[in-house]
Scaffold this motif. Sequence first.
Motif, PDB file in Angstrom:
ATOM      1  N   ALA A  77      26.406   4.525  -7.384  1.00 24.27           N
ATOM      2  CA  ALA A  77      26.569   5.235  -8.656  1.00 24.27           C
ATOM      3  C   ALA A  77      25.235   5.458  -9.365  1.00 24.27           C
ATOM      4  O   ALA A  77      25.162   6.223 -10.314  1.00 24.27           O
ATOM      5  N   VAL A  78      24.179   4.804  -8.886  1.00 27.09           N
ATOM      6  CA  VAL A  78      22.869   4.929  -9.522  1.00 27.09           C
ATOM      7  C   VAL A  78      22.238   6.248  -9.107  1.00 27.09           C
ATOM      8  O   VAL A  78      22.023   6.520  -7.931  1.00 27.09           O
ATOM      9  N   LYS A  79      21.941   7.094 -10.082  1.00 28.15           N
ATOM     10  CA  LYS A  79      21.305   8.388  -9.820  1.00 28.15           C
ATOM     11  C   LYS A  79      19.930   8.449 -10.485  1.00 28.15           C
ATOM     12  O   LYS A  79      19.425   9.516 -10.774  1.00 28.15           O
ATOM     13  N   ALA A  80      19.334   7.298 -10.746  1.00 29.83           N
ATOM     14  CA  ALA A  80      18.057   7.245 -11.460  1.00 29.83           C
ATOM     15  C   ALA A  80      16.876   7.339 -10.507  1.00 29.83           C
ATOM     16  O   ALA A  80      17.007   7.113  -9.299  1.00 29.83           O
ATOM     17  N   LYS A  81      15.718   7.679 -11.072  1.00 31.20           N
ATOM     18  CA  LYS A  81      14.461   7.697 -10.348  1.00 31.20           C
ATOM     19  C   LYS A  81      13.414   7.007 -11.203  1.00 31.20           C
ATOM     20  O   LYS A  81      13.464   7.089 -12.430  1.00 31.20           O
ATOM     21  N   VAL A  82      12.487   6.340 -10.550  1.00 30.44           N
ATOM     22  CA  VAL A  82      11.406   5.662 -11.249  1.00 30.44           C
ATOM     23  C   VAL A  82      10.124   6.433 -10.984  1.00 30.44           C
ATOM     24  O   VAL A  82       9.750   6.656  -9.829  1.00 30.44           O
ATOM     25  N   LYS A  83       9.453   6.846 -12.055  1.00 29.00           N
ATOM     26  CA  LYS A  83       8.192   7.567 -11.940  1.00 29.00           C
ATOM     27  C   LYS A  83       7.056   6.628 -12.309  1.00 29.00           C
ATOM     28  O   LYS A  83       7.166   5.855 -13.270  1.00 29.00           O
ATOM     29  N   ALA A  84       5.959   6.695 -11.527  1.00 30.84           N
ATOM     30  CA  ALA A  84       4.837   5.804 -11.754  1.00 30.84           C
ATOM     31  C   ALA A  84       3.521   6.524 -11.485  1.00 30.84           C
ATOM     32  O   ALA A  84       3.496   7.581 -10.853  1.00 30.84           O
ATOM     33  N   GLU A  85       2.440   5.926 -11.968  1.00 32.32           N
ATOM     34  CA  GLU A  85       1.096   6.457 -11.764  1.00 32.32           C
ATOM     35  C   GLU A  85       0.284   5.423 -10.998  1.00 32.32           C
ATOM     36  O   GLU A  85       0.352   4.234 -11.292  1.00 32.32           O
ATOM     37  N   ILE A  86      -0.474   5.879 -10.007  1.00 39.12           N
ATOM     38  CA  ILE A  86      -1.323   4.977  -9.228  1.00 39.12           C
ATOM     39  C   ILE A  86      -2.586   4.684 -10.024  1.00 39.12           C
ATOM     40  O   ILE A  86      -3.280   5.600 -10.467  1.00 39.12           O
ATOM     41  N   LEU A  87      -2.888   3.388 -10.205  1.00 36.97           N
ATOM     42  CA  LEU A  87      -4.083   2.988 -10.944  1.00 36.97           C
ATOM     43  C   LEU A  87      -5.248   2.647 -10.026  1.00 36.97           C
ATOM     44  O   LEU A  87      -6.401   2.844 -10.384  1.00 36.97           O
ATOM     45  N   GLY A  88      -4.975   2.109  -8.836  1.00 34.12           N
ATOM     46  CA  GLY A  88      -6.045   1.745  -7.914  1.00 34.12           C
ATOM     47  C   GLY A  88      -5.519   0.908  -6.766  1.00 34.12           C
ATOM     48  O   GLY A  88      -4.316   0.723  -6.611  1.00 34.12           O
ATOM     49  N   HIS A 123       0.808  -1.225   0.000  1.00 38.85           N
ATOM     50  CA  HIS A 123       0.000   0.000   0.000  1.00 38.85           C
ATOM     51  C   HIS A 123       0.842   1.276   0.000  1.00 38.85           C
ATOM     52  O   HIS A 123       1.770   1.438   0.784  1.00 38.85           O
ATOM     53  N   ILE A 124       0.496   2.180  -0.914  1.00 38.04           N
ATOM     54  CA  ILE A 124       1.128   3.493  -1.044  1.00 38.04           C
ATOM     55  C   ILE A 124       0.035   4.538  -0.858  1.00 38.04           C
ATOM     56  O   ILE A 124      -1.063   4.397  -1.402  1.00 38.04           O
ATOM     57  N   GLU A 125       0.350   5.587  -0.098  1.00 43.00           N
ATOM     58  CA  GLU A 125      -0.619   6.660   0.104  1.00 43.00           C
ATOM     59  C   GLU A 125      -0.853   7.403  -1.210  1.00 43.00           C
ATOM     60  O   GLU A 125       0.089   7.710  -1.932  1.00 43.00           O
ATOM     61  N   GLY A 126      -2.112   7.690  -1.509  1.00 40.05           N
ATOM     62  CA  GLY A 126      -2.458   8.442  -2.709  1.00 40.05           C
ATOM     63  C   GLY A 126      -3.726   7.900  -3.331  1.00 40.05           C
ATOM     64  O   GLY A 126      -4.226   6.835  -2.965  1.00 40.05           O
ATOM     65  N   ASN A 127      -4.265   8.661  -4.262  1.00 41.43           N
ATOM     66  CA  ASN A 127      -5.492   8.285  -4.956  1.00 41.43           C
ATOM     67  C   ASN A 127      -5.176   7.858  -6.377  1.00 41.43           C
ATOM     68  O   ASN A 127      -4.078   8.112  -6.891  1.00 41.43           O
ATOM     69  N   ALA A 128      -6.161   7.240  -7.019  1.00 45.54           N
ATOM     70  CA  ALA A 128      -5.995   6.824  -8.404  1.00 45.54           C
ATOM     71  C   ALA A 128      -5.744   8.051  -9.272  1.00 45.54           C
ATOM     72  O   ALA A 128      -6.401   9.080  -9.130  1.00 45.54           O
ATOM     73  N   GLY A 129      -4.757   7.962 -10.143  1.00 45.52           N
ATOM     74  CA  GLY A 129      -4.402   9.070 -11.008  1.00 45.52           C
ATOM     75  C   GLY A 129      -3.229   9.899 -10.504  1.00 45.52           C
ATOM     76  O   GLY A 129      -2.671  10.695 -11.253  1.00 45.52           O
ATOM     77  N   ASP A 130      -2.856   9.731  -9.236  1.00 46.82           N
ATOM     78  CA  ASP A 130      -1.717  10.468  -8.679  1.00 46.82           C
ATOM     79  C   ASP A 130      -0.409   9.921  -9.231  1.00 46.82           C
ATOM     80  O   ASP A 130      -0.299   8.736  -9.558  1.00 46.82           O
ATOM     81  N   ASN A 131       0.590  10.780  -9.320  1.00 47.26           N
ATOM     82  CA  ASN A 131       1.925  10.369  -9.749  1.00 47.26           C
ATOM     83  C   ASN A 131       2.817  10.215  -8.527  1.00 47.26           C
ATOM     84  O   ASN A 131       2.767  11.022  -7.611  1.00 47.26           O
ATOM     85  N   VAL A 132       3.631   9.148  -8.512  1.00 41.98           N
ATOM     86  CA  VAL A 132       4.577   8.911  -7.425  1.00 41.98           C
ATOM     87  C   VAL A 132       5.962   8.726  -8.022  1.00 41.98           C
ATOM     88  O   VAL A 132       6.111   8.384  -9.195  1.00 41.98           O
ATOM     89  N   GLN A 187      -2.007  -0.811  -7.108  1.00 41.79           N
ATOM     90  CA  GLN A 187      -1.583  -1.103  -8.475  1.00 41.79           C
ATOM     91  C   GLN A 187      -0.985   0.162  -9.070  1.00 41.79           C
ATOM     92  O   GLN A 187      -1.598   1.222  -9.045  1.00 41.79           O
ATOM     93  N   ILE A 188       0.244   0.032  -9.578  1.00 41.78           N
ATOM     94  CA  ILE A 188       0.917   1.176 -10.193  1.00 41.78           C
ATOM     95  C   ILE A 188       1.320   0.814 -11.621  1.00 41.78           C
ATOM     96  O   ILE A 188       1.460  -0.361 -11.962  1.00 41.78           O
ATOM     97  N   LYS A 189       1.496   1.857 -12.435  1.00 48.04           N
ATOM     98  CA  LYS A 189       2.005   1.670 -13.793  1.00 48.04           C
ATOM     99  C   LYS A 189       3.241   2.548 -13.935  1.00 48.04           C
ATOM    100  O   LYS A 189       3.182   3.756 -13.716  1.00 48.04           O
ATOM    101  N   VAL A 190       4.372   1.939 -14.276  1.00 48.90           N
ATOM    102  CA  VAL A 190       5.639   2.652 -14.405  1.00 48.90           C
ATOM    103  C   VAL A 190       5.593   3.475 -15.687  1.00 48.90           C
ATOM    104  O   VAL A 190       5.357   2.941 -16.773  1.00 48.90           O
ATOM    105  N   THR A 191       5.803   4.783 -15.553  1.00 47.64           N
ATOM    106  CA  THR A 191       5.747   5.671 -16.711  1.00 47.64           C
ATOM    107  C   THR A 191       7.140   6.027 -17.240  1.00 47.64           C
ATOM    108  O   THR A 191       7.293   6.226 -18.441  1.00 47.64           O
ATOM    109  N   ALA A 192       8.127   6.117 -16.358  1.00 48.15           N
ATOM    110  CA  ALA A 192       9.465   6.503 -16.821  1.00 48.15           C
ATOM    111  C   ALA A 192      10.536   6.038 -15.854  1.00 48.15           C
ATOM    112  O   ALA A 192      10.312   5.954 -14.652  1.00 48.15           O
TER     113      ALA A 192
END
Length: 100
Positions: free
Chosen positions: A52-63, A24-33, A93-98
């Motif tokens: 050495a990893v300086k990356a970030k993963v962006k995702a959208e909450i689906l439900g 569980h992640i705090e947030g509503n459907a449609g929010d970006n994390v 449920q999340i969907k990885v966007t970038a």
Amino acid sequence: MFAVVKIAGQQFKVTEGQSLYVPHIEGNAGDNVEFSDVLMVDADGSITTGSAVKAKVKAEILGEKKGKTVIAFKMKRRKGFRKKRGHRTLYTQIKVTAIA
């Protein structure tokens, strides 16, 4: 391109466009994390790990969804003591966007 990211104490291998269930992640459907705790990145064959990893993963909450029922049953023999408790864990449920 894929990345290994740590979400709520668990490690997940993710790719862009992938949909998955995480604890569980705090947030509503449609929010970006954004997840900044990236452990490894594979960009076209070049693997980067550790500090050495300086990356970030962006995702959208689906439900949200509840998991299966987990029963905790306690009993002491010959005493008449029985305790039955259960719970259902929440998942998001999340969907990885970038992966950047």
